[in-house]
Design an enzyme around this catalytic site. Structure first.
Site, PDB file in Angstrom:
ATOM      1  N   HIS A  63     -62.354  29.655 -21.991  1.00 29.84           N
ATOM      2  CA  HIS A  63     -61.549  30.860 -22.168  1.00 29.84           C
ATOM      3  C   HIS A  63     -61.809  31.546 -23.503  1.00 29.84           C
ATOM      4  O   HIS A  63     -61.573  32.733 -23.647  1.00 29.84           O
ATOM      5  CB  HIS A  63     -60.071  30.558 -21.920  1.00 29.84           C
ATOM      6  CG  HIS A  63     -59.801  30.399 -20.467  1.00 29.84           C
ATOM      7  ND1 HIS A  63     -59.806  29.169 -19.852  1.00 29.84           N
ATOM      8  CD2 HIS A  63     -59.628  31.307 -19.483  1.00 29.84           C
ATOM      9  CE1 HIS A  63     -59.606  29.337 -18.562  1.00 29.84           C
ATOM     10  NE2 HIS A  63     -59.497  30.627 -18.308  1.00 29.84           N
ATOM     11  N   GLU A  88     -61.283  29.723  -5.357  1.00 36.58           N
ATOM     12  CA  GLU A  88     -61.891  29.015  -6.489  1.00 36.58           C
ATOM     13  C   GLU A  88     -61.890  27.502  -6.298  1.00 36.58           C
ATOM     14  O   GLU A  88     -62.192  26.753  -7.218  1.00 36.58           O
ATOM     15  CB  GLU A  88     -61.242  29.418  -7.816  1.00 36.58           C
ATOM     16  CG  GLU A  88     -59.741  29.373  -7.846  1.00 36.58           C
ATOM     17  CD  GLU A  88     -59.153  29.910  -9.160  1.00 36.58           C
ATOM     18  OE1 GLU A  88     -59.883  30.126 -10.128  1.00 36.58           O
ATOM     19  OE2 GLU A  88     -57.924  30.100  -9.178  1.00 36.58           O
ATOM     20  N   ASP A 133     -64.097  28.381 -11.743  1.00 35.48           N
ATOM     21  CA  ASP A 133     -63.525  27.152 -11.201  1.00 35.48           C
ATOM     22  C   ASP A 133     -64.264  26.708  -9.945  1.00 35.48           C
ATOM     23  O   ASP A 133     -64.415  25.509  -9.696  1.00 35.48           O
ATOM     24  CB  ASP A 133     -62.029  27.340 -10.906  1.00 35.48           C
ATOM     25  CG  ASP A 133     -61.206  27.136 -12.168  1.00 35.48           C
ATOM     26  OD1 ASP A 133     -61.468  26.149 -12.885  1.00 35.48           O
ATOM     27  OD2 ASP A 133     -60.328  27.963 -12.452  1.00 35.48           O
ATOM     28  N   CYS A 186     -64.270  37.664  -9.316  1.00 38.10           N
ATOM     29  CA  CYS A 186     -63.715  37.945 -10.638  1.00 38.10           C
ATOM     30  C   CYS A 186     -64.104  36.874 -11.646  1.00 38.10           C
ATOM     31  O   CYS A 186     -63.715  36.938 -12.805  1.00 38.10           O
ATOM     32  CB  CYS A 186     -62.204  38.131 -10.588  1.00 38.10           C
ATOM     33  SG  CYS A 186     -61.325  36.659 -10.077  1.00 38.10           S
TER      34      CYS A 186
HETATM   35  C1  PEP Z   1     -62.361  31.636 -12.277  1.00 42.80           C
HETATM   36  O1  PEP Z   1     -62.014  30.464 -12.156  1.00 42.80           O
HETATM   37  O2  PEP Z   1     -63.494  32.052 -11.970  1.00 42.80           O
HETATM   38  C2  PEP Z   1     -61.402  32.639 -12.788  1.00 42.80           C
HETATM   39  C3  PEP Z   1     -61.672  33.919 -12.756  1.00 42.80           C
HETATM   40  O3  PEP Z   1     -60.244  32.187 -13.319  1.00 42.80           O
HETATM   41  P1  PEP Z   1     -60.137  31.513 -14.782  1.00 42.80           P
HETATM   42  O4  PEP Z   1     -61.473  31.690 -15.457  1.00 42.80           O
HETATM   43  O5  PEP Z   1     -59.037  32.187 -15.513  1.00 42.80           O
HETATM   44  O6  PEP Z   1     -59.832  30.091 -14.446  1.00 42.80           O
HETATM   45 MG    MG Z   2     -59.924  29.947 -12.313  1.00 37.55          MG
END
Ligand code: PEP
Ligand code: MG
Length: 539
Positions: free
Chosen positions: A188, A430, A454, A501
């Site tokens: 993140h 995911e 994920d 996404c």
């Molecule tokens: C993902 O897992 O691709 C996603 C967009 O969610 P995050 O990165 O916040 O887990």
């Molecule tokens: Mg995710």
């Protein structure tokens, strides 16, 4: 000069002093004083300096991110002047004959507690602000510069790694770049940096030692090089690179405001990912056509307690309004795993990424879930809002989540609170399970958005946070691509749109594949929108 090599995860050039993130709370000593009048004067002087810092930050925030974002500093400024805040400090110094640092901490904690115990949600919120203001004054009194903004100097911020809760609290105007010893490309920290358009280099290892604090550093967020005490020739080279990057961006500017269309004329929705209201500015600058992922959990991080419904509503409404009718997909709470907030009191787990997180927390704590859903539905009356559930792995989970949403709609209708009854409800794909049963899930969802970060982690059984195994974390793995294809086919068969996404959506090597597979939407970090529009046009 020394050069450290890491992984460039957010493009851009930055030159500035290196500062290590301080994590320790101040240990404020209770020192006895004899000159209480002098001590009171010290407090007044520190208060004045804190006021000046807050004014400067409010001004710079208002210029960069709009007046709304400067409000917090103005509230802090008012608190500083308030007699409810100042009088107890002076009284403690005078009656207990103690140092100003201790008096500020003691008075601030008491006032924060008073706020926390109030019934009104807005007033409760002010508790964290009082503590923040006190920390600022104590930092000035003790000569410790905790706050990134307090020196009025922007820095390259360094840490072993950054927790999502920390990135949520940065004074963004004061961070030139992020550098870390650890970190994986899809952590993140990396996502946050790209969202904000802040250059970042991660995985620099132990060579990025705190002994380097204060030194001038220069970095290239693309190559992953970090130069300490850079020679003039290196700075010149980086300046040339910066100019080249600017030229590239200028060329992309020609695509601003243009529709996103493939070579064969198919329209693709090109959206952006955000973590807070503050990112909307970047979305507009990036020219996104909507918001494909609002990571709402950032509203929950860096706080002492759950964000009340009204606070959430304000954020969601603001984003919806500021996007002026463009689609805004709000993902419900995805806390857990690397995104931790103490007040959730999540049990310690052997494998948090496989544990109590995201929709699992929401379904086991329905009150929490419904508070968020109420806030989102209320915001739906002010723009084009959609809801998206994360980490779905079974049809039953989706049905339970939808039931909660239906209950919330009934409650709001009974209370005559306006909302959009037709708010689309989609899910993230995911987990491999979700992709495999996407034919079944498609009957209960209005859209699918593939969370490839994920999806890669769970498909390949590689911890996305563990940079030690990053060579095994290949989001382009055929298994991941097959699951993407399967999801698109199943979604389309059921007549719903399918997007991505996760970070893979921005992978330039795969744009053509995604277009060919038939993806309807790509949602990426705002700074990557125009480049992706260019690639889509060529695919
Ligand atoms: C993902 O897992 O691709 C996603 C967009 O969610 P995050 O990165 O916040 O887990
Ligand atoms: Mg995710």
């Amino acid at each position: 000069m020394i050069t450290l090599h890491g992984k460039g995860v957010s493009a851009g050039i930055a030159v500035g002093p290196l500062k290590f993130l301080e994590r320790e709370e101040y240990a404020v000593e209770k020192k006895a004083v004899t000159d209480t009048a002098g001590e009171v004067q010290r407090f007044y002087d520190a208060r004045q300096k804190a006021g000046a810092q807050l004014d400067a930050m409010a001004l710079s925030m208002a210029e960069k991110l709009g007046k709304g974002n400067a409000q917090l500093f103005e509230i802090h400024r008012m608190m500083l002047e308030d007699s409810d805040y100042c009088d107890p400090v002076v009284k403690i110094i005078e009656t207990e004959k103690v140092c100003a640092e201790y008096a500020v901490q003691a008075a601030g904690s008491r006032l924060a507690l008073d706020f926390a115990e109030m019934d009104d949600d807005y007033m409760k919120e002010r508790s964290a602000d009082v503590l923040d203001v006190s920390r600022r004054v104590i930092a000035i009194l003790s000569g410790t510069q905790r706050d990134l903004g307090s020196a009025g100097e922007a820095v390259i911020l360094a840490a072993e790694d950054f927790a999502p809760s920390e990135t949520a609290q940065f004074d963004r105007t004061m961070v030139l770049a992020l550098v870390s010893q650890k970190g994986a490309a899809n952590s993140h920290t990396a996502i946050f940096a790209r969202t904000m358009g802040i250059p970042a280099v991660i995985g620099l290892g132990a060579t990025l030692s705190p002994g380097l604090a204060g030194k001038i550093a220069a970095l290239d967020g693309e190559t992953g090089e970090l130069h300490i005490d850079p020679e003039d020739a290196v700075i010149e080279k980086l300046e040339t690179r910066r100019e080249a990057l600017l030229k590239k961006r200028e060329a992309l500017e020609l695509l601003r405001g243009m529709p996103t269309v493939t070579k064969t004329g198919r329209r693709i929705k090109l959206y952006a990912n955000i973590g807070s209201v503050d990112d909307v500015e970047a979305v507009r600058n990036g020219d996104a056509e909507g918001i494909g992922l609002f990571r709402s959990e950032f509203l929950y991080l860096g706080r002492q307690d759950y964000p009340p419904e009204d606070i959430q509503y304000e954020s969601y409404r603001k984003v919806a309004e500021e996007m002026g009718g463009k689609e805004v997909i709000i993902r419900t709470l995805d806390i857990g795993a690397d995104k931790q907030a103490d007040y959730f009191e999540l049990p310690p787990e052997e494998n948090p990424a496989l544990g109590l997180r995201a929709i699992r927390i929401c379904l086991t704590r329905p009150h929490l879930f419904k508070t968020q859903l109420r806030a989102i539905y209320r915001a739906s009356a002010h723009g084009s809002v959609s809801i998206m559930f994360p980490m779905i792995s079974s049809l039953e989970e989706l049905k339970r989540a939808r039931r909660c949403a239906a209950e919330v709609r009934e409650e709001l209708a009974a209370e005559h609170i306006p909302f959009n009854e037709k708010t689309p409800v989609g899910i993230m794909i995911e987990t491999p399970a979700a992709a495999i049963i996407s034919d079944l899930l498609a009957r209960e969802a209005d859209f699918f958005s593939l969370g490839t970060n994920d999806l890669t982690q769970y498909t390949l059984a590689v911890d996305r946070q563990n940079e030690g195994i990053s060579e095994f974390c290949d989001p382009r793995h055929e298994a991941v691509l097959r699951l993407i294809r399967m999801t698109v086919e199943n979604g389309h068969r059921a007549g719903i749109w399918v997007g991505i996404c996760g970070s893979l959506g921005a992978d330039p090597e795969l744009t053509e594949t995604f277009v060919r597979v038939g993806l309807d939407e790509l949602s990426v970090e705002p700074s990557g929108i125009l480049e992706l529009r260019r690639r889509i046009a060529l695919s």
